[in-house]
Write a protein that holds these residues in place. Sequence first.
Motif: not given
Length: 253
Positions: A167-180
């Motif tokens: 993850a290089e930004d908050d969008t990618a970080l949140q996406f990864a967290a939501e997908k586990g």
Amino acid sequence: MKVPDRPVTEVAVAVVIDPQSGKFLLGSRPEGKPYAGYWEFPGGKLEKGESVHEALVRELREELDLTITDSVPWFVMEHDYPHAYVRLHFRRSWAFSGTPKALENQTFCWCTAEDTGTLAAMKLLPMDALVISRIVLPAVLAVPESSAGLTKAADFVRHTKGAAFLAEDDTALQFAAEKGLPVVDLRETGCWAATDAEADEAAADGVTYALCVNPGTDLVSHHRNRLPLYAEGSPETLTESLRAGAHGVYCRF
């Protein structure tokens, strides 16, 4: 790297990893040596004409009756101890035979980075505590470069052993967290590097790892890296990249 104003002691250091359990080997320094009782990764000084791998083979046979059959370069660090200025050449090995034996009246143990209680109770040499944080870095990173790339990178991570989502930004970080997904936040621990100088500067700033920007870059081929480095590639090129000195590979999506 900084040029020291005192003699440099070249030291080979083995990060021996059990391929089945993922545990790594630590040993205590015996009485009569500097920092006796401290824990470290096994190894020792290079003798004249020895390669780093050859020194590791000899040292681990002499210290632990362990036979290293293969190793790959990882990174190099320097440290100014009161008794010596050392240049530490770290190599990883998943290929060895035998059962460790305390041939120098030392103690040893197999650990994982999750053994926080055990590690906290140990007196680790300054460099070795940092090394443990680097051992847990994933072998493969999936790098999404667009909105569509988020889903492709996620699918790749789900189906690839040892892979994590970068993850290089908050969008990618949140996406990864939501997908586990297992995720690494580049902003917290890593950087991109296009030259040796950039990688060295990042290491001096406390960065944990770097991704080599240019395809075909020789950053991972000189075996003098101060950081674990990722080369652009794929799971199929991972073994080749490890032998060239990379920590792992990253894949763009």
